[in-house]
Design a protein around this motif. Structure first.
Motif, PDB file in Angstrom:
ATOM      1  N   ASP A   1      49.320  45.010  38.673  1.00 41.41           N
ATOM      2  CA  ASP A   1      47.878  45.101  38.470  1.00 41.41           C
ATOM      3  C   ASP A   1      47.277  43.718  38.242  1.00 41.41           C
ATOM      4  O   ASP A   1      46.205  43.395  38.784  1.00 41.41           O
ATOM      5  N   GLU A   2      47.933  42.902  37.449  1.00 44.38           N
ATOM      6  CA  GLU A   2      47.423  41.563  37.162  1.00 44.38           C
ATOM      7  C   GLU A   2      47.341  40.734  38.441  1.00 44.38           C
ATOM      8  O   GLU A   2      46.338  40.035  38.682  1.00 44.38           O
ATOM      9  N   GLN A   3      48.354  40.831  39.274  1.00 48.10           N
ATOM     10  CA  GLN A   3      48.340  40.108  40.553  1.00 48.10           C
ATOM     11  C   GLN A   3      47.189  40.579  41.430  1.00 48.10           C
ATOM     12  O   GLN A   3      46.490  39.768  42.052  1.00 48.10           O
ATOM     13  N   GLN A   4      46.982  41.900  41.473  1.00 44.20           N
ATOM     14  CA  GLN A   4      45.916  42.441  42.304  1.00 44.20           C
ATOM     15  C   GLN A   4      44.543  42.004  41.807  1.00 44.20           C
ATOM     16  O   GLN A   4      43.665  41.638  42.604  1.00 44.20           O
ATOM     17  N   ILE A   5      44.323  42.035  40.505  1.00 50.71           N
ATOM     18  CA  ILE A   5      43.031  41.651  39.942  1.00 50.71           C
ATOM     19  C   ILE A   5      42.755  40.171  40.188  1.00 50.71           C
ATOM     20  O   ILE A   5      41.652  39.787  40.606  1.00 50.71           O
ATOM     21  N   GLN A   6      43.740  39.314  39.930  1.00 45.64           N
ATOM     22  CA  GLN A   6      43.537  37.885  40.137  1.00 45.64           C
ATOM     23  C   GLN A   6      43.236  37.574  41.602  1.00 45.64           C
ATOM     24  O   GLN A   6      42.382  36.742  41.928  1.00 45.64           O
ATOM     25  N   SER A   7      43.949  38.233  42.500  1.00 43.09           N
ATOM     26  CA  SER A   7      43.721  38.029  43.925  1.00 43.09           C
ATOM     27  C   SER A   7      42.327  38.501  44.327  1.00 43.09           C
ATOM     28  O   SER A   7      41.634  37.846  45.118  1.00 43.09           O
ATOM     29  N   TYR A   8      41.892  39.643  43.771  1.00 47.37           N
ATOM     30  CA  TYR A   8      40.574  40.205  44.098  1.00 47.37           C
ATOM     31  C   TYR A   8      39.456  39.287  43.596  1.00 47.37           C
ATOM     32  O   TYR A   8      38.487  39.019  44.330  1.00 47.37           O
ATOM     33  N   LEU A   9      39.584  38.809  42.367  1.00 46.09           N
ATOM     34  CA  LEU A   9      38.574  37.908  41.820  1.00 46.09           C
ATOM     35  C   LEU A   9      38.465  36.645  42.654  1.00 46.09           C
ATOM     36  O   LEU A   9      37.369  36.168  42.961  1.00 46.09           O
ATOM     37  N   SER A  10      39.623  36.112  43.037  1.00 42.74           N
ATOM     38  CA  SER A  10      39.646  34.874  43.818  1.00 42.74           C
ATOM     39  C   SER A  10      39.062  35.064  45.213  1.00 42.74           C
ATOM     40  O   SER A  10      38.202  34.289  45.656  1.00 42.74           O
ATOM     41  N   SER A  11      39.499  36.111  45.898  1.00 40.97           N
ATOM     42  CA  SER A  11      39.073  36.309  47.290  1.00 40.97           C
ATOM     43  C   SER A  11      37.599  36.692  47.392  1.00 40.97           C
ATOM     44  O   SER A  11      36.975  36.476  48.432  1.00 40.97           O
ATOM     45  N   ASN A  12      37.025  37.238  46.315  1.00 46.94           N
ATOM     46  CA  ASN A  12      35.613  37.605  46.319  1.00 46.94           C
ATOM     47  C   ASN A  12      34.739  36.614  45.555  1.00 46.94           C
ATOM     48  O   ASN A  12      33.553  36.880  45.322  1.00 46.94           O
ATOM     49  N   SER A  13      35.337  35.482  45.164  1.00 46.12           N
ATOM     50  CA  SER A  13      34.621  34.411  44.461  1.00 46.12           C
ATOM     51  C   SER A  13      33.887  34.923  43.229  1.00 46.12           C
ATOM     52  O   SER A  13      32.737  34.559  42.961  1.00 46.12           O
ATOM     53  N   LEU A  14      34.565  35.792  42.479  1.00 46.38           N
ATOM     54  CA  LEU A  14      33.984  36.358  41.263  1.00 46.38           C
ATOM     55  C   LEU A  14      34.386  35.497  40.069  1.00 46.38           C
ATOM     56  O   LEU A  14      35.572  35.275  39.819  1.00 46.38           O
ATOM     57  N   THR A  15      33.399  35.011  39.336  1.00 48.00           N
ATOM     58  CA  THR A  15      33.654  34.130  38.201  1.00 48.00           C
ATOM     59  C   THR A  15      32.987  34.682  36.950  1.00 48.00           C
ATOM     60  O   THR A  15      32.175  35.607  37.002  1.00 48.00           O
ATOM     61  N   GLY A  16      33.321  34.081  35.808  1.00 43.99           N
ATOM     62  CA  GLY A  16      32.695  34.452  34.548  1.00 43.99           C
ATOM     63  C   GLY A  16      33.276  35.681  33.899  1.00 43.99           C
ATOM     64  O   GLY A  16      32.692  36.211  32.944  1.00 43.99           O
TER      65      GLY A  16
END
Length: 317
Positions: free
Chosen positions: A32-47
């Protein structure tokens, strides 16, 4: 042929090994942690912040959009929510806040079909009415390996596949009448609708064609013949049975004006007569509120729009 099969097996084993850490499959928390980090990165989600409530055990990430006010929410508090949700694989997206409504006790949210992670995050992180946030829920706090919904996992928007992390937006409504009024005003603006008058109760009405009868003559004892339609504000009709075929509201039956939702009753009695064509847009409190008919498709707390073309008005003698 044997050589080709052996080569294929070697490639498959190598691919599986690449997903492991030191030859060991990742735990569901690591996955789950890998998936979330990848999703945040690939969608340029910050904060986003990691939820550390209870010792950093949930693995959820959140971003407060509006902080809200008042006392902290308890499990026994009744809450009204609007939300959107998207699965990480992109095969399930539900982004219509007109239909995505929830109203119940916070502690009942999971048993009503929403994820445990959402229930937990509202209590532990969002905390207050009037607040909104964007939330990343790991699969183990979403719908787990079984997923949710019906049909094949290859179907779009009918099923959330197993082991899917979820991207949620959620807003806890603090003042339902004020929220409904904002929704109505946004609807009028988005659809370039003008000429509506707002009454003290929150009803918006527009007389499209003035009647030939006397305004104010319609009451609970009136027999009213009319064509009409009813819809929620995303355009979905819930009542078109009398769109073209006249319907008669008769006091002697349960279909009299006294049995209509209060917004319709107010609009017809106060601003219509025989021959009138009138449009009514009403907040949820003047519609079905928290108890819409089960088969209607109307969400809880749904503002409604009705269009009436009144043919005749007579009185019972």
């Amino acid at each position: 042929m044997k050589q080709k099969i052996f080569t294929f097996l070697l490639i498959a084993v190598a691919g599986l090994t690449a997903c492991r850490k030191d030859g060991v499959d990742p735990t569901i928390k690591e996955f789950d942690e890998q998936q979330i980090q990848s999703y945040l990165s690939s969608n340029s989600l910050t904060g986003f912040s990691r939820d550390t409530t209870g010792g950093d055990t949930t693995g959820m990430y959140y971003k407060i959009i509006n902080p809200g006010t008042g006392p902290a929410l308890e499990w026994s508090d009744r809450v009204s929510l609007v939300f959107t949700v998207k699965s990480y694989d992109g095969k399930y997206t539900s982004a219509d806040t007109i239909t995505n409504h929830f109203d119940d006790y916070l502690g009942h949210l999971q048993q009503d079909g929403l994820p445990k992670g959402l229930q937990t995050a509202i209590h532990n992180v969002l905390k207050y009415k009037g607040a909104s946030m964007r939330l990343q829920i790991p699969s183990r706090l979403a719908y787990g390996k079984s997923g949710y919904g019906s049909g094949s996992v290859t179907n779009v928007n009918s099923r959330i596949a197993g082991n899917q992390c979820l991207d949620y937006y959620v807003h806890v409504i603090a003042d339902q009448p004020a929220y409904d009024d904002l929704v109505i005003r946004n609807y009028l603006t988005a659809n370039s609708l003008s000429g509506y008058t707002k009454t003290a109760s929150g009803l918006y009405y527009k007389v499209i064609v003035p009647g030939t009868g006397v305004v104010g003559s319609i009451n609970d004892l009136s027999v009213v013949t009319t064509t009409y339609t009813g819809a929620i504000l995303n355009g979905t009709s819930f009542d078109e049975a009398s769109k073209t075929t006249a319907y008669e509201f008769t006091p002697a039956t349960s279909d009299g004006l006294a049995g209509l939702v209060s917004g319709v009753s107010e609009g017809l009695k106060g601003y219509a007569a025989a021959g009138t064509s009138i449009s009514l847009i009403m907040p949820s409190a003047l519609g079905y509120g928290t108890s819409p008919p089960s088969s209607s498709g109307i969400p809880t707390h749904a503002p409604l729009r009705f269009e009436f073309q009144i043919t005749t008005v007579t009185q019972l003698e």
